[in-house]
Design an enzyme around this catalytic site. Structure first.
Site, PDB file in Angstrom:
ATOM      1  N   GLY A  12       0.785  -1.193  -0.215  1.00 42.57           N
ATOM      2  CA  GLY A  12      -0.210   0.028  -0.095  1.00 42.57           C
ATOM      3  C   GLY A  12       1.115   1.723  -0.232  1.00 42.57           C
ATOM      4  O   GLY A  12       2.277   0.951   0.116  1.00 42.57           O
ATOM      5  N   GLN A  13       0.306   2.464   0.091  1.00 40.34           N
ATOM      6  CA  GLN A  13       1.135   3.276   0.203  1.00 40.34           C
ATOM      7  C   GLN A  13       1.913   3.792   1.121  1.00 40.34           C
ATOM      8  O   GLN A  13       2.649   3.615   1.113  1.00 40.34           O
ATOM      9  CB  GLN A  13      -0.291   4.709   0.337  1.00 40.34           C
ATOM     10  CG  GLN A  13       0.829   5.990   0.186  1.00 40.34           C
ATOM     11  CD  GLN A  13      -0.194   7.340   0.663  1.00 40.34           C
ATOM     12  OE1 GLN A  13      -0.497   8.134  -0.420  1.00 40.34           O
ATOM     13  NE2 GLN A  13      -0.944   7.335   1.691  1.00 40.34           N
ATOM     14  N   ASP A  60      -2.348 -13.626   5.366  1.00 46.24           N
ATOM     15  CA  ASP A  60      -3.325 -12.706   5.070  1.00 46.24           C
ATOM     16  C   ASP A  60      -3.932 -12.689   6.421  1.00 46.24           C
ATOM     17  O   ASP A  60      -3.711 -12.827   7.695  1.00 46.24           O
ATOM     18  CB  ASP A  60      -4.477 -14.354   4.945  1.00 46.24           C
ATOM     19  CG  ASP A  60      -5.671 -13.558   3.763  1.00 46.24           C
ATOM     20  OD1 ASP A  60      -6.081 -14.247   2.983  1.00 46.24           O
ATOM     21  OD2 ASP A  60      -6.211 -12.774   4.735  1.00 46.24           O
ATOM     22  N   LEU A  82       0.146  -1.731   9.182  1.00 52.22           N
ATOM     23  CA  LEU A  82      -0.586  -1.225   7.871  1.00 52.22           C
ATOM     24  C   LEU A  82      -2.266  -1.630   7.248  1.00 52.22           C
ATOM     25  O   LEU A  82      -2.613  -0.794   6.358  1.00 52.22           O
ATOM     26  CB  LEU A  82       0.152  -0.980   7.393  1.00 52.22           C
ATOM     27  CG  LEU A  82       2.103  -0.334   7.605  1.00 52.22           C
ATOM     28  CD1 LEU A  82       2.280   0.391   7.015  1.00 52.22           C
ATOM     29  CD2 LEU A  82       1.513   0.854   9.086  1.00 52.22           C
ATOM     30  N   ALA A  83      -2.138  -2.971   7.145  1.00 56.16           N
ATOM     31  CA  ALA A  83      -2.735  -4.112   6.735  1.00 56.16           C
ATOM     32  C   ALA A  83      -4.218  -3.456   6.218  1.00 56.16           C
ATOM     33  O   ALA A  83      -4.376  -3.744   7.578  1.00 56.16           O
ATOM     34  CB  ALA A  83      -2.996  -5.204   5.889  1.00 56.16           C
ATOM     35  N   SER A  86      -9.209   0.324   2.988  1.00 48.35           N
ATOM     36  CA  SER A  86      -8.886   1.171   3.706  1.00 48.35           C
ATOM     37  C   SER A  86      -9.677   2.276   2.568  1.00 48.35           C
ATOM     38  O   SER A  86      -9.706   3.813   3.163  1.00 48.35           O
ATOM     39  CB  SER A  86      -7.622   1.952   3.214  1.00 48.35           C
ATOM     40  OG  SER A  86      -7.632   1.640   1.816  1.00 48.35           O
ATOM     41  N   THR A 129      -6.598   6.229  13.077  1.00 49.81           N
ATOM     42  CA  THR A 129      -7.307   7.276  11.959  1.00 49.81           C
ATOM     43  C   THR A 129      -8.010   7.882  12.246  1.00 49.81           C
ATOM     44  O   THR A 129      -9.001   7.525  12.987  1.00 49.81           O
ATOM     45  CB  THR A 129      -7.511   6.644  10.594  1.00 49.81           C
ATOM     46  OG1 THR A 129      -8.415   7.128  10.276  1.00 49.81           O
ATOM     47  CG2 THR A 129      -8.590   5.510  11.080  1.00 49.81           C
ATOM     48  N   GLU A 131     -10.479   9.121  11.299  1.00 51.85           N
ATOM     49  CA  GLU A 131     -12.078   8.622  10.577  1.00 51.85           C
ATOM     50  C   GLU A 131     -12.467   8.278  12.560  1.00 51.85           C
ATOM     51  O   GLU A 131     -14.241   8.453  11.750  1.00 51.85           O
ATOM     52  CB  GLU A 131     -11.383   8.047   9.942  1.00 51.85           C
ATOM     53  CG  GLU A 131     -11.641   8.452   8.511  1.00 51.85           C
ATOM     54  CD  GLU A 131     -13.206   9.325   8.072  1.00 51.85           C
ATOM     55  OE1 GLU A 131     -13.871   8.551   8.118  1.00 51.85           O
ATOM     56  OE2 GLU A 131     -12.596  10.028   7.308  1.00 51.85           O
ATOM     57  N   TYR A 157     -15.888   1.207   8.172  1.00 51.10           N
ATOM     58  CA  TYR A 157     -14.610   1.671   8.304  1.00 51.10           C
ATOM     59  C   TYR A 157     -14.008   2.460   9.310  1.00 51.10           C
ATOM     60  O   TYR A 157     -13.051   1.612   9.865  1.00 51.10           O
ATOM     61  CB  TYR A 157     -13.803   2.319   6.446  1.00 51.10           C
ATOM     62  CG  TYR A 157     -12.059   2.743   7.511  1.00 51.10           C
ATOM     63  CD1 TYR A 157     -11.704   2.006   6.836  1.00 51.10           C
ATOM     64  CD2 TYR A 157     -11.776   4.214   7.587  1.00 51.10           C
ATOM     65  CE1 TYR A 157     -10.189   2.361   6.839  1.00 51.10           C
ATOM     66  CE2 TYR A 157     -10.714   4.367   7.886  1.00 51.10           C
ATOM     67  CZ  TYR A 157      -9.686   3.608   7.491  1.00 51.10           C
ATOM     68  OH  TYR A 157      -8.602   4.096   7.241  1.00 51.10           O
ATOM     69  N   LYS A 161     -11.992   0.557  12.585  1.00 48.64           N
ATOM     70  CA  LYS A 161     -10.255   0.964  12.607  1.00 48.64           C
ATOM     71  C   LYS A 161     -10.446   1.044  14.410  1.00 48.64           C
ATOM     72  O   LYS A 161      -9.825   1.354  15.471  1.00 48.64           O
ATOM     73  CB  LYS A 161     -10.688   1.786  12.295  1.00 48.64           C
ATOM     74  CG  LYS A 161      -9.706   1.737  10.872  1.00 48.64           C
ATOM     75  CD  LYS A 161      -8.379   1.536  10.854  1.00 48.64           C
ATOM     76  CE  LYS A 161      -7.663   1.194   9.609  1.00 48.64           C
ATOM     77  NZ  LYS A 161      -5.873   0.981  10.347  1.00 48.64           N
ATOM     78  N   HIS A 187      -2.967  11.227   5.064  1.00 48.77           N
ATOM     79  CA  HIS A 187      -1.615  11.703   4.249  1.00 48.77           C
ATOM     80  C   HIS A 187      -1.654  11.037   2.555  1.00 48.77           C
ATOM     81  O   HIS A 187      -2.552   9.601   2.825  1.00 48.77           O
ATOM     82  CB  HIS A 187      -0.711  10.506   5.115  1.00 48.77           C
ATOM     83  CG  HIS A 187      -1.117   9.445   5.225  1.00 48.77           C
ATOM     84  ND1 HIS A 187      -1.782   9.162   6.643  1.00 48.77           N
ATOM     85  CD2 HIS A 187      -0.469   8.359   5.506  1.00 48.77           C
ATOM     86  CE1 HIS A 187      -2.585   8.134   6.872  1.00 48.77           C
ATOM     87  NE2 HIS A 187      -1.368   7.322   6.522  1.00 48.77           N
TER      88      HIS A 187
HETATM   89  O1  F7E Z   1     -12.137  11.413   0.551  1.00 49.07           O
HETATM   90  C1  F7E Z   1     -14.661  13.362  -0.800  1.00 49.07           C
HETATM   91  C2  F7E Z   1     -15.125  12.596   1.373  1.00 49.07           C
HETATM   92  O2  F7E Z   1     -11.301   8.874   0.130  1.00 49.07           O
HETATM   93  C3  F7E Z   1     -12.367  12.719   1.727  1.00 49.07           C
HETATM   94  C4  F7E Z   1      -8.938   7.529   3.651  1.00 49.07           C
HETATM   95  O3  F7E Z   1      -6.865   6.797   3.547  1.00 49.07           O
HETATM   96  O4  F7E Z   1      -8.274   9.497   4.773  1.00 49.07           O
HETATM   97  C5  F7E Z   1      -8.871   8.452   3.812  1.00 49.07           C
HETATM   98  O5  F7E Z   1     -10.012   8.865   3.945  1.00 49.07           O
HETATM   99  C6  F7E Z   1     -12.981  13.676   1.318  1.00 49.07           C
HETATM  100  C7  F7E Z   1     -14.520  13.052   1.088  1.00 49.07           C
HETATM  101  O6  F7E Z   1     -10.679  10.135   2.106  1.00 49.07           O
HETATM  102  C8  F7E Z   1     -14.503  12.678  -4.593  1.00 49.07           C
HETATM  103  O7  F7E Z   1     -16.722  12.472  -0.018  1.00 49.07           O
HETATM  104  C9  F7E Z   1     -15.395  14.202  -2.550  1.00 49.07           C
HETATM  105  O8  F7E Z   1     -15.203  13.982   2.377  1.00 49.07           O
HETATM  106  O9  F7E Z   1     -10.095  10.359   0.024  1.00 49.07           O
HETATM  107  P1  F7E Z   1     -10.662   9.722   0.695  1.00 49.07           P
HETATM  108  P2  F7E Z   1     -11.413   9.876   3.175  1.00 49.07           P
HETATM  109  O10 F7E Z   1     -12.115   9.817   3.249  1.00 49.07           O
HETATM  110  O11 F7E Z   1     -11.080  11.272   3.959  1.00 49.07           O
HETATM  111  C10 F7E Z   1      -8.311   8.643   6.418  1.00 49.07           C
HETATM  112  C11 F7E Z   1      -7.434   8.899   7.464  1.00 49.07           C
HETATM  113  C12 F7E Z   1      -8.024   7.285   6.223  1.00 49.07           C
HETATM  114  O12 F7E Z   1      -7.772   6.455   7.595  1.00 49.07           O
HETATM  115  C13 F7E Z   1      -8.521   6.451   5.126  1.00 49.07           C
HETATM  116  O13 F7E Z   1      -8.102   4.960   5.242  1.00 49.07           O
HETATM  117  O14 F7E Z   1     -13.493  13.846  -0.107  1.00 49.07           O
HETATM  118  N1  F7E Z   1     -14.633  13.491  -1.900  1.00 49.07           N
HETATM  119  N2  F7E Z   1     -14.987  14.115  -3.533  1.00 49.07           N
HETATM  120  C14 F7E Z   1     -14.402  12.319  -2.703  1.00 49.07           C
HETATM  121  N3  F7E Z   1     -13.544  11.127  -2.609  1.00 49.07           N
HETATM  122  C15 F7E Z   1     -13.677  10.318  -2.952  1.00 49.07           C
HETATM  123  N4  F7E Z   1     -12.540   9.208  -3.015  1.00 49.07           N
HETATM  124  N5  F7E Z   1     -13.937  10.457  -4.477  1.00 49.07           N
HETATM  125  C16 F7E Z   1     -14.277  11.554  -4.903  1.00 49.07           C
HETATM  126  O15 F7E Z   1     -14.363  11.839  -5.933  1.00 49.07           O
END
Ligand code: F7E
Length: 344
Positions: A12-13, A60, A82-83, A86, A129, A131, A157, A161, A187
């Site tokens: 992963g990243q 696994d 880290l797995a 996500s 996280t 989240e 998720y 977590k 990040h």
């Molecule tokens: O969304 C909005 C979406 O999917 C960020 C993971 O690494 O960080 C990550 O989770 C925001 C959200 O990341 C689109 O609704 C708008 O509000 O890039 P994301 P995430 O959900 O913040 C945390 C710390 C983790 O732990 C997670 O594993 O952006 N958004 N438009 C969108 N998001 C996506 N994916 N795609 C869109 O088109």
């Protein structure tokens, strides 16, 4: 004698950044790849081209016996879990698998360490996280979430977590294990998957620059995140495991920006100035030549959203000496530059 590290989610990243950091520090690095693969599998081959120094382990997270065998054989000094499944949006579609992998998988790794008789030797890092906080008005401190803030996850998720976070603390308290969690805010970077919003934006901006695409479709534009650079964050993970006592830390930038701001900066990198018209599902981003570059598609909305995340990294800065090197504009720039190369 060099130390031995065992990384789950090595492909992963964060796994890539961490494997490189630990190799640079002289560690012998083992990394778990999932499933019935072997070193000749194309995905393993591709990974080894970039990370030839990683010793691949085929195990696994859902299979305790595979993890226990690996622990018995490798006897790692440090384990970085880290797995995970996500992607927050995906977790709504597959909540049970998310619970198994992202939640119960943590217990499998902790149990494997114990069953291998390594509870006193091996240090354990769990990837917690932001989240878990949920970004709700009532639990959001002005100065950002800290290690003491209350949790209220808003997705399968986040819930999974949080289980991983508490079981890690439980093994620390029950068995005296050196087990801790890093509560990391978003990040990103040029190793980020294109299903996450930052990489989706920078990749599409690069495709627009190269004439491969005309516009992008996004979901919630008002969402705000504390976005840092993944390369800086893996240094923080390592520092946590080098402390005298196990303790959880927040890693964040202390700044929050909207998806809209990220879009504007990314387009600036290719000389396009975006202005906005319309609202909610009718909002559009238009460039200085009148061409629509951003549209909203409700398909990308989530059943429950985390509207605003802001972290407070004071404890990590003061106690671990951790600090980030890449700021928000620097992050957008490095990601667009990389995607301009990739998409050329
Ligand atoms: O969304 C909005 C979406 O999917 C960020 C993971 O690494 O960080 C990550 O989770 C925001 C959200 O990341 C689109 O609704 C708008 O509000 O890039 P994301 P995430 O959900 O913040 C945390 C710390 C983790 O732990 C997670 O594993 O952006 N958004 N438009 C969108 N998001 C996506 N994916 N795609 C869109 O088109």
């Amino acid at each position: 004698m060099s130390k031995t590290a065992f990384i789950t989610g090595v492909n992963g990243q964060d796994g890539g950044h961490l494997a490189k950091l630990l190799n640079d520090k002289g560690y012998k690095v083992y990394g778990v790849m999932r499933g019935q693969m072997e070193a000749s599998h194309p995905r393993a081959q591709k990974f080894l081209e970039e990370f030839p120094y990683v010793n691949l382990v085929f195990a696994d997270l859902l299979d305790l016996s595979s993890l226990t065998h690996a622990m018995q054989e490798i006897q790692p000094d440090e384990v970085y879990n880290l797995a995970a499944i996500s992607h927050v949006g995906y977790s709504f579609r597959d909540p049970l698998l998310t619970a198994d992998v992202t939640g119960k998988g943590v217990t499998n790794v902790l149990e494997a360490i114990r069953l291998a008789g390594l509870a006193d030797k091996t240090r354990f890092y769990q990837a917690s996280t932001s989240e878990m906080f949920g970004g709700l008005d009532y639990n959001r401190p002005e100065t950002g979430y800290t290690e003491e803030s209350t949790f209220h996850p808003r997705s399968p998720y986040g819930v999974a977590k949080l289980y991983g976070h508490w079981i890690t603390q439980n093994y620390r308290e029950s068995y005296g294990m050196f087990a801790l969690s890093g509560i990391l805010f978003n990040h990103e970077g040029d190793r980020r998957g294109p299903e996450f919003v930052t990489r989706k934006i920078t990749k599409t901006v690069a495709r627009i620059k190269h004439g491969k695409q005309e516009f992008m479709e996004l979901g919630n534009m008002d969402s705000k995140r504390d976005w840092g650079y993944a390369g800086d964050y893996v240094e923080g993970m390592w520092r946590m495991l080098q402390q005298d006592k196990p303790k959880d830390y927040v890693l964040a930038t202390g700044e929050t920006h909207s998806v809209r701001e990220f879009v504007e900066l990314a387009f600036k990198e290719i000389g396009l100035d975006i202005s906005w018209r319309g609202e909610a599902e009718d909002e559009e981003g238009v460039d200085q030549n009148g061409i629509v570059r951003v549209k909203v598609n409700p398909q990308f909305y989530r059943p429950a959203e985390v509207n605003l995340l802001l972290g407070n990294p004071t404890a990590a800065e003061e106690e671990l000496g951790w600090k980030r090197n890449v700021d928000f504009p620097g992050l957008v720039k490095l990601m667009v530059e990389k995607d301009l190369e990739v998409e050329a």
